[in-house]
Design a protein around this motif. Structure first.
Motif, PDB file in Angstrom:
ATOM      1  N   LYS A 192      15.679  42.413  -6.198  1.00  0.00           N
ATOM      2  CA  LYS A 192      15.435  41.443  -5.111  1.00  0.00           C
ATOM      3  C   LYS A 192      16.683  40.591  -4.843  1.00  0.00           C
ATOM      4  O   LYS A 192      17.107  40.436  -3.701  1.00  0.00           O
ATOM      5  CB  LYS A 192      14.244  40.532  -5.465  1.00  0.00           C
ATOM      6  CG  LYS A 192      12.958  41.297  -5.760  1.00  0.00           C
ATOM      7  CD  LYS A 192      11.810  40.381  -6.116  1.00  0.00           C
ATOM      8  CE  LYS A 192      12.014  39.518  -7.351  1.00  0.00           C
ATOM      9  NZ  LYS A 192      12.100  40.256  -8.619  1.00  0.00           N
ATOM     10  N   SER A 193      17.258  40.043  -5.916  1.00  0.00           N
ATOM     11  CA  SER A 193      18.467  39.215  -5.715  1.00  0.00           C
ATOM     12  C   SER A 193      19.596  40.051  -5.152  1.00  0.00           C
ATOM     13  O   SER A 193      20.412  39.564  -4.353  1.00  0.00           O
ATOM     14  CB  SER A 193      18.917  38.593  -7.041  1.00  0.00           C
ATOM     15  OG  SER A 193      17.926  37.730  -7.523  1.00  0.00           O
ATOM     16  N   THR A 194      19.652  41.301  -5.558  1.00  0.00           N
ATOM     17  CA  THR A 194      20.706  42.185  -5.065  1.00  0.00           C
ATOM     18  C   THR A 194      20.570  42.387  -3.554  1.00  0.00           C
ATOM     19  O   THR A 194      21.582  42.419  -2.843  1.00  0.00           O
ATOM     20  CB  THR A 194      20.659  43.525  -5.815  1.00  0.00           C
ATOM     21  OG1 THR A 194      20.686  43.249  -7.220  1.00  0.00           O
ATOM     22  CG2 THR A 194      21.840  44.393  -5.452  1.00  0.00           C
ATOM     23  N   LEU A 211      21.085  30.502  -3.618  1.00  0.00           N
ATOM     24  CA  LEU A 211      21.047  31.372  -4.802  1.00  0.00           C
ATOM     25  C   LEU A 211      19.860  31.078  -5.710  1.00  0.00           C
ATOM     26  O   LEU A 211      19.275  29.991  -5.675  1.00  0.00           O
ATOM     27  CB  LEU A 211      22.342  31.198  -5.601  1.00  0.00           C
ATOM     28  CG  LEU A 211      23.614  31.731  -4.939  1.00  0.00           C
ATOM     29  CD1 LEU A 211      24.839  31.154  -5.615  1.00  0.00           C
ATOM     30  CD2 LEU A 211      23.640  33.252  -5.004  1.00  0.00           C
ATOM     31  N   GLN A 212      19.568  32.058  -6.568  1.00  0.00           N
ATOM     32  CA  GLN A 212      18.544  31.884  -7.594  1.00  0.00           C
ATOM     33  C   GLN A 212      19.046  30.868  -8.634  1.00  0.00           C
ATOM     34  O   GLN A 212      20.234  30.808  -8.932  1.00  0.00           O
ATOM     35  CB  GLN A 212      18.328  33.240  -8.269  1.00  0.00           C
ATOM     36  CG  GLN A 212      17.195  33.290  -9.250  1.00  0.00           C
ATOM     37  CD  GLN A 212      16.962  34.721  -9.762  1.00  0.00           C
ATOM     38  OE1 GLN A 212      17.386  35.686  -9.146  1.00  0.00           O
ATOM     39  NE2 GLN A 212      16.275  34.832 -10.875  1.00  0.00           N
ATOM     40  N   GLY A 213      18.135  30.084  -9.206  1.00  0.00           N
ATOM     41  CA  GLY A 213      18.526  29.100 -10.223  1.00  0.00           C
ATOM     42  C   GLY A 213      19.185  27.881  -9.587  1.00  0.00           C
ATOM     43  O   GLY A 213      19.092  27.682  -8.379  1.00  0.00           O
ATOM     44  N   ASP A 237      16.362  32.629  -2.676  1.00  0.00           N
ATOM     45  CA  ASP A 237      16.099  33.452  -3.862  1.00  0.00           C
ATOM     46  C   ASP A 237      15.294  32.665  -4.902  1.00  0.00           C
ATOM     47  O   ASP A 237      15.826  31.783  -5.572  1.00  0.00           O
ATOM     48  CB  ASP A 237      17.429  33.919  -4.462  1.00  0.00           C
ATOM     49  CG  ASP A 237      17.261  35.129  -5.368  1.00  0.00           C
ATOM     50  OD1 ASP A 237      16.104  35.414  -5.758  1.00  0.00           O
ATOM     51  OD2 ASP A 237      18.271  35.787  -5.687  1.00  0.00           O
ATOM     52  N   GLU A 238      14.026  32.977  -4.996  1.00  0.00           N
ATOM     53  CA  GLU A 238      13.108  32.340  -5.950  1.00  0.00           C
ATOM     54  C   GLU A 238      13.237  30.825  -5.975  1.00  0.00           C
ATOM     55  O   GLU A 238      13.506  30.227  -7.020  1.00  0.00           O
ATOM     56  CB  GLU A 238      13.332  32.914  -7.359  1.00  0.00           C
ATOM     57  CG  GLU A 238      13.158  34.423  -7.357  1.00  0.00           C
ATOM     58  CD  GLU A 238      12.771  34.983  -8.722  1.00  0.00           C
ATOM     59  OE1 GLU A 238      12.292  34.197  -9.561  1.00  0.00           O
ATOM     60  OE2 GLU A 238      12.919  36.195  -8.905  1.00  0.00           O
ATOM     61  N   PRO A 239      12.999  30.194  -4.817  1.00  0.00           N
ATOM     62  CA  PRO A 239      13.183  28.735  -4.763  1.00  0.00           C
ATOM     63  C   PRO A 239      12.209  27.961  -5.645  1.00  0.00           C
ATOM     64  O   PRO A 239      12.509  26.833  -6.013  1.00  0.00           O
ATOM     65  CB  PRO A 239      12.966  28.402  -3.280  1.00  0.00           C
ATOM     66  CG  PRO A 239      12.196  29.546  -2.730  1.00  0.00           C
ATOM     67  CD  PRO A 239      12.621  30.752  -3.510  1.00  0.00           C
TER      68      PRO A 239
HETATM   69 MG   LIG Z   1      16.504  37.694  -8.987  1.00  0.00          MG
END
Ligand SMILES: [Mg+2]
Ligand SMILES: Nc1ncnc2c1ncn2[C@@H]1O[C@H](COP(=O)(O)OP(=O)(O)O)[C@@H](O)[C@H]1O
Lengths: 292, 242
Positions: free
Chosen positions: B45-47, B87-89, B164-166
């Motif tokens: 997913k992040s990719t 971004l994620q994180g 990304d995964e907020p």
């Molecule tokens: Mg990810």
């Protein structure tokens, strides 16, 4: 009592110089996660250039900065572009130690080749001059070195805090990928960060040469204490390194009274070990170092 | 059929010499809609988002933004074309103030008046940004940092935002705020490509959904239909049917 005060004043002056000498190391680590062993070799190179300049022209060594600062900036960009940027990201920090160790040996070898191993000292008309400062007697050259440090670090601070480039540089240091996503050309910024680091080495080396005897292997004497300063300060934090440098400089000078100069040197390493045990992210840096 | 704002068509991508992570994946994001990507950890997913924002160059396929082929362009160019990526994180600049973070969002915007307008806009949309303007971003709670990241990403007036995964690592209240703000971004006309672990919650606010596993889309369609699709559970647990 006055002896303690004298040591305190000298400690502050020395700490200021240490802060300048270490500033570049925080920049390299900040922008590239690189441990730049060759930084102190470049300090010594700048010192030799200042010495050569004064011996050949008879002018004040500080005027050599007009040449060495831009030269070192360009050299820093070149080192980043041609050497550091080619290391694989996965092993960058470790490999940078080896790479810059080699660079340090090359610089030292060239200095020995060109200038020989003879100890040198810049001839200064004011090298013996002393000033009274709050009742303490201080060599003028130490005061000038401190002044160079304050001016350079203040300039660096303004550059980092106020300018658009400074914002981009700090963003790159703190989160490279996020900075790229905001349109910052992080490769270019990293190159300039290196250039800026080496430019501080030009000023630092000249300040050092005002009050020291120089020889090609002198840099080995410096790299340990400077590394200790940036670890205690929190890797990658310019302000943290400056505070750590002041604290360690004062501490070292005060310890010289009971312990003598040789043992007072170990204060840096004691502080380094204590930091790594108690607070590996550093005492004065912030959250940045905690990420690594 | 209305033209899609962002299209990833038959995209193949991977890291270094390792095997492909995305293996012929197609995702389309219509204007002013929320498209949600769900799938197990490591599904890619992040990719997908990194390829879409130019952080990672695809090895095959096409990326089309607003009808123009933008395959192979870097993040700077895609940002200029109206795409931003959160971004994620944690991705705030922790040692900079909230204000500095938000203003860096407009790093590429030279028009001062426009920047001031956007600052007003994001301060209204994210009250914490105004309230904590001079605080160090790293000192904020996770939920507040996410809002700063949202605000920063909206400074360029993007037409599509990749999130990304907020809600990762946030408490229920902060999660609710994040989802509400995603809806508001969409209502303000911004398209959102949303990656979420919290699949049911995300599909409830999304218009479209895609279920991803092992670098391919296994199921896609209108979000309400996906929510009631019995295959969602199987896929989401990481056991794609043969
Ligand atoms: Mg990810
Ligand atoms: N920077 C990277 N370098 C190498 N492999 C990576 C990198 N990032 C992700 N991967 C690999 O790509 C695959 C998909 O990762 P990712 O897109 O982060 O999945 P998701 O976001 O769905 O959890 C995983 O197998 C992961 O190990």
């Amino acid at each position: 009592m006055s002896l303690v005060f004298q040591s305190l004043v000298l400690g502050v002056l020395m700490g200021g110089l240490y802060a300048l000498l270490a500033a570049g190391l925080t920049l390299y680590f900040g922008v590239m996660r690189v441990v730049m062993i060759a930084h102190s070799a470049f300090l010594v190179l700048a010192a030799y250039l200042a010495w050569t300049f004064t011996v050949h022209t008879g002018l004040d060594p500080m005027l050599s900065l007009l040449v060495t600062v831009p030269l070192f900036f360009a050299l820093g960009v070149a080192v980043q572009r041609l050497l550091v940027a080619r290391l694989r990201p996965a092993t960058l920090t470790m490999m940078s130690v080896l790479l810059t160790f080699a660079v340090a040996l090359v610089v030292e070898g060239l200095l020995g080749f060109v200038f020989s191993g003879t100890h040198r000292r810049i001839p200064l008309s004011y090298s013996g001059a002393r000033l009274e400062l709050f009742g303490a007697s201080v060599a003028l050259v130490k005061l000038i070195a401190f002044g160079l440090a304050v001016v350079t670090l203040a300039g660096l601070h303004v550059l980092l805090k106020v300018t658009r480039f400074g914002q981009a540089l700090r963003a790159t240091m703190q989160h490279r990928e996020a900075a790229r996503l905001l349109g910052v050309d992080t490769d270019r910024v990293a190159g300039f960060g290196f250039g800026l680091g080496l430019a501080t080495a030009a000023v630092g080396g000249t300040a050092l040469a005002l009050d020291s005897t120089i020889y090609p292997s002198l840099h080995w004497h410096w790299i340990g204490p400077l590394m200790a300063i940036i670890v205690v300060g929190g890797l990658g934090s310019v302000a943290g390194a400056a505070v750590a440098a002041l604290v360690l400089g004062v501490g070292q000078n005060l310890l010289q009274l009971p312990l003598g100069t040789t043992w007072a040197q170990t204060f840096f390493y004691a502080a380094l070990f204590l930091t790594l045990i108690l607070r590996p992210q550093g005492f004065f840096g912030g959250r940045l170092a905690q990420r690594f | 059929m209305a033209a899609d704002l962002l299209e990833l068509v038959d995209v193949e991508a991977g890291y270094g010499r390792a095997a492909l992570v995305l293996r012929g994946l197609t995702v389309r994001v219509p204007p002013a809609s929320v498209v949600c990507l769900v799938g197990p950890n490591g599904a890619g997913k992040s990719t997908v988002l990194k390829v879409a924002s130019g952080l990672l160059a695809p090895r095959g396929g096409r990326i089309v933004l607003d009808g123009r082929d933008v395959t192979g362009r870097g993040p700077q160019s895609l940002l200029a074309a109206g795409l931003s990526h959160v971004l994620q994180g944690h991705s705030v600049f922790p040692e900079m103030t909230v204000g500095e973070n938000v203003l860096l969002g407009a790093y590429t915007v030279r028009d001062k008046v426009r920047v001031a307008e956007r600052v007003d806009f994001v301060r209204t949309l994210f009250p914490v940004v105004g309230a904590r303007w001079d605080a160090l971003a790293g000192a904020l709670s996770g939920g507040q940092q996410k809002q700063v990241e949202f605000a920063r990403s909206l400074m360029v007036s993007p037409r599509v935002v990749l999130l990304d995964e907020p809600s990762m690592g946030l408490d229920p209240k902060a999660t609710a705020t994040v989802f509400e703000q995603i809806t508001r971004m969409r209502d303000a006309g911004t398209a959102v490509l949303l990656v979420e672990q919290n699949a049911r919650r995300a599909l409830e606010i999304a218009d479209q959904g895609c279920v991803l596993d092992l670098g391919r889309v296994h199921l896609s369609g209108p979000a309400p239909a996906l929510l009631t699709n019995p295959r969602l559970g199987d896929l989401y647990l990481g056991h794609p049917p043969p």
